[in-house]
Scaffold this motif. Structure first.
Motif, PDB file in Angstrom:
ATOM      1  N   LYS A 236      23.291 -17.043  14.949  1.00  0.00           N
ATOM      2  CA  LYS A 236      23.491 -15.593  14.811  1.00  0.00           C
ATOM      3  C   LYS A 236      23.803 -15.213  13.371  1.00  0.00           C
ATOM      4  O   LYS A 236      23.345 -14.189  12.867  1.00  0.00           O
ATOM      5  N   ILE A 237      24.618 -16.034  12.709  1.00  0.00           N
ATOM      6  CA  ILE A 237      24.963 -15.773  11.308  1.00  0.00           C
ATOM      7  C   ILE A 237      23.709 -15.850  10.439  1.00  0.00           C
ATOM      8  O   ILE A 237      23.499 -15.006   9.562  1.00  0.00           O
ATOM      9  N   CYS A 238      22.852 -16.837  10.703  1.00  0.00           N
ATOM     10  CA  CYS A 238      21.600 -16.984   9.951  1.00  0.00           C
ATOM     11  C   CYS A 238      20.722 -15.740  10.073  1.00  0.00           C
ATOM     12  O   CYS A 238      19.986 -15.398   9.145  1.00  0.00           O
ATOM     13  N   GLU A 239      20.804 -15.074  11.216  1.00  0.00           N
ATOM     14  CA  GLU A 239      19.943 -13.915  11.482  1.00  0.00           C
ATOM     15  C   GLU A 239      20.519 -12.602  10.962  1.00  0.00           C
ATOM     16  O   GLU A 239      19.835 -11.579  10.974  1.00  0.00           O
ATOM     17  N   LYS A 240      21.761 -12.614  10.491  1.00  0.00           N
ATOM     18  CA  LYS A 240      22.396 -11.367  10.046  1.00  0.00           C
ATOM     19  C   LYS A 240      21.571 -10.591   9.013  1.00  0.00           C
ATOM     20  O   LYS A 240      21.431  -9.375   9.123  1.00  0.00           O
ATOM     21  N   PRO A 241      21.010 -11.252   7.988  1.00  0.00           N
ATOM     22  CA  PRO A 241      20.246 -10.480   7.005  1.00  0.00           C
ATOM     23  C   PRO A 241      18.950  -9.861   7.554  1.00  0.00           C
ATOM     24  O   PRO A 241      18.335  -9.038   6.890  1.00  0.00           O
ATOM     25  N   LEU A 242      18.561 -10.255   8.770  1.00  0.00           N
ATOM     26  CA  LEU A 242      17.341  -9.708   9.365  1.00  0.00           C
ATOM     27  C   LEU A 242      17.608  -8.391  10.089  1.00  0.00           C
ATOM     28  O   LEU A 242      16.695  -7.807  10.665  1.00  0.00           O
ATOM     29  N   ARG A 243      18.854  -7.913  10.036  1.00  0.00           N
ATOM     30  CA  ARG A 243      19.205  -6.669  10.733  1.00  0.00           C
ATOM     31  C   ARG A 243      18.614  -5.443  10.067  1.00  0.00           C
ATOM     32  O   ARG A 243      18.622  -4.357  10.640  1.00  0.00           O
ATOM     33  N   ALA A 244      18.146  -5.585   8.830  1.00  0.00           N
ATOM     34  CA  ALA A 244      17.549  -4.458   8.101  1.00  0.00           C
ATOM     35  C   ALA A 244      16.365  -4.990   7.309  1.00  0.00           C
ATOM     36  O   ALA A 244      16.369  -6.150   6.876  1.00  0.00           O
ATOM     37  N   PRO A 245      15.328  -4.181   7.110  1.00  0.00           N
ATOM     38  CA  PRO A 245      14.151  -4.665   6.375  1.00  0.00           C
ATOM     39  C   PRO A 245      14.393  -4.904   4.890  1.00  0.00           C
ATOM     40  O   PRO A 245      13.659  -5.652   4.257  1.00  0.00           O
ATOM     41  N   VAL A 246      15.435  -4.268   4.347  1.00  0.00           N
ATOM     42  CA  VAL A 246      15.753  -4.447   2.927  1.00  0.00           C
ATOM     43  C   VAL A 246      17.238  -4.766   2.785  1.00  0.00           C
ATOM     44  O   VAL A 246      18.086  -4.054   3.320  1.00  0.00           O
ATOM     45  N   VAL A 247      17.532  -5.843   2.077  1.00  0.00           N
ATOM     46  CA  VAL A 247      18.916  -6.175   1.725  1.00  0.00           C
ATOM     47  C   VAL A 247      18.972  -6.266   0.208  1.00  0.00           C
ATOM     48  O   VAL A 247      18.222  -7.025  -0.400  1.00  0.00           O
ATOM     49  N   MET A 248      19.825  -5.459  -0.388  1.00  0.00           N
ATOM     50  CA  MET A 248      20.003  -5.516  -1.840  1.00  0.00           C
ATOM     51  C   MET A 248      21.343  -6.173  -2.138  1.00  0.00           C
ATOM     52  O   MET A 248      22.394  -5.683  -1.719  1.00  0.00           O
ATOM     53  N   THR A 249      21.281  -7.290  -2.835  1.00  0.00           N
ATOM     54  CA  THR A 249      22.501  -7.940  -3.292  1.00  0.00           C
ATOM     55  C   THR A 249      22.856  -7.329  -4.642  1.00  0.00           C
ATOM     56  O   THR A 249      22.008  -7.267  -5.531  1.00  0.00           O
ATOM     57  N   VAL A 250      24.086  -6.853  -4.764  1.00  0.00           N
ATOM     58  CA  VAL A 250      24.526  -6.238  -6.019  1.00  0.00           C
ATOM     59  C   VAL A 250      25.618  -7.115  -6.610  1.00  0.00           C
ATOM     60  O   VAL A 250      26.582  -7.467  -5.943  1.00  0.00           O
ATOM     61  N   ALA A 251      25.423  -7.482  -7.872  1.00  0.00           N
ATOM     62  CA  ALA A 251      26.360  -8.389  -8.539  1.00  0.00           C
ATOM     63  C   ALA A 251      26.791  -7.820  -9.878  1.00  0.00           C
ATOM     64  O   ALA A 251      26.127  -6.943 -10.445  1.00  0.00           O
ATOM     65  N   VAL A 252      27.912  -8.328 -10.367  1.00  0.00           N
ATOM     66  CA  VAL A 252      28.385  -7.974 -11.699  1.00  0.00           C
ATOM     67  C   VAL A 252      28.224  -9.198 -12.595  1.00  0.00           C
ATOM     68  O   VAL A 252      28.513 -10.322 -12.183  1.00  0.00           O
ATOM     69  N   GLU A 253      27.698  -8.974 -13.783  1.00  0.00           N
ATOM     70  CA  GLU A 253      27.672  -9.992 -14.843  1.00  0.00           C
ATOM     71  C   GLU A 253      28.421  -9.373 -16.018  1.00  0.00           C
ATOM     72  O   GLU A 253      27.830  -8.637 -16.820  1.00  0.00           O
ATOM     73  N   PRO A 254      29.739  -9.599 -16.080  1.00  0.00           N
ATOM     74  CA  PRO A 254      30.532  -8.952 -17.127  1.00  0.00           C
ATOM     75  C   PRO A 254      29.987  -9.241 -18.527  1.00  0.00           C
ATOM     76  O   PRO A 254      29.665 -10.376 -18.855  1.00  0.00           O
ATOM     77  N   ASN A 255      29.844  -8.166 -19.295  1.00  0.00           N
ATOM     78  CA  ASN A 255      29.347  -8.271 -20.668  1.00  0.00           C
ATOM     79  C   ASN A 255      30.559  -8.259 -21.590  1.00  0.00           C
ATOM     80  O   ASN A 255      31.014  -7.208 -22.026  1.00  0.00           O
ATOM     81  N   LEU A 256      31.111  -9.437 -21.856  1.00  0.00           N
ATOM     82  CA  LEU A 256      32.371  -9.547 -22.590  1.00  0.00           C
ATOM     83  C   LEU A 256      32.156  -9.946 -24.051  1.00  0.00           C
ATOM     84  O   LEU A 256      32.968 -10.634 -24.648  1.00  0.00           O
ATOM     85  N   LYS A 257      31.033  -9.486 -24.632  1.00  0.00           N
ATOM     86  CA  LYS A 257      30.735  -9.825 -26.028  1.00  0.00           C
ATOM     87  C   LYS A 257      31.725  -9.191 -26.997  1.00  0.00           C
ATOM     88  O   LYS A 257      32.004  -9.714 -28.047  1.00  0.00           O
ATOM     89  N   SER A 258      32.260  -8.044 -26.607  1.00  0.00           N
ATOM     90  CA  SER A 258      33.234  -7.361 -27.451  1.00  0.00           C
ATOM     91  C   SER A 258      34.626  -7.508 -26.850  1.00  0.00           C
ATOM     92  O   SER A 258      34.778  -7.504 -25.623  1.00  0.00           O
TER      93      SER A 258
END
Length: 198
Positions: free
Chosen positions: A84-106
């Motif tokens: 059931k857990i494996c099938e969770k992402p199939l609940r919607a036709p589109v899954v967008m993973t949103v991530a942060v990549e901190p830009n700590l150059k300054s």
């Protein structure tokens, strides 16, 4: 759709059909995310669009994470849970993973503000999807922040997945929402003496 109407009428709606979402609509949602404010214009967001079989890898990692908390993952009961857990992402036709990549150059860049920028991007994306006629919801939880999830999406050591946005065409209308009146959570401070009452 007026922006105030979109804010008030948007609801988390997980009951969506498997009807494909056109790429041009997905593109508009992604672009809306990039118009969020970010201090020092760091634009610290990363988006991953999972459709079709691309969603299966996410399900597999979710199951791997869940296995760790199971005394006997090979038992029949736990095997069904993992399926059931494996099938969770199939609940919607589109899954967008949103991530942060901190830009700590300054040295001026503050990591909390990098996270804040990505959370603002997520809100933009949820509102855009709603205005475009899609239902959706923002999923988080402990597995979201697991090192395996970071590895799946190829993030740096400082990077972090902040949520999964599930989008599709709704199967049902949602009831009107309710919020506490803003007056209950707002304090007007118009003089120094107002601070004494805080």
């Amino acid at each position: 759709m007026d922006v105030f109407e979109a804010i008030k009428s948007r609801r988390s709606n997980g009951l969506v059909s498997d009807k494909p979402v056109p790429k041009e609509i997905i593109d508009k949602i992604l672009e809306a995310g990039t118009w969020a404010p970010s201090h020092f214009k760091t634009e610290p967001w990363k988006f991953f669009v999972l459709t079709g079989e691309g969603r299966l890898a996410l399900g597999k990692v979710l199951a791997e994470i869940a296995k760790r908390d199971m005394e006997n993952p090979l038992s029949e009961t736990n095997q069904k849970k993992l399926e059931k857990i494996c099938e969770k992402p199939l609940r919607a036709p589109v899954v967008m993973t949103v991530a942060v990549e901190p830009n700590l150059k300054s040295e001026k860049v503050i990591i909390q503000e990098e996270y804040g920028a990505v959370y603002a991007a997520i809100q933009n994306m949820l509102l855009a999807a709603h205005a475009l006629g899609l239902g959706g919801y923002w999923r988080t939880g402990k597995p979201t922040y697991d090192p395996l999830m970071k590895e799946l999406f190829g993030l740096s050591e400082k990077g972090e997945v902040l949520g999964f946005l599930y989008f599709g065409y709704t199967k049902r209308e949602m009831a009107a929402g309710k919020r506490r009146p803003y007056e209950e959570v707002t304090k007007w401070l118009t003089s120094n003496s107002d601070f004494d009452e805080l």
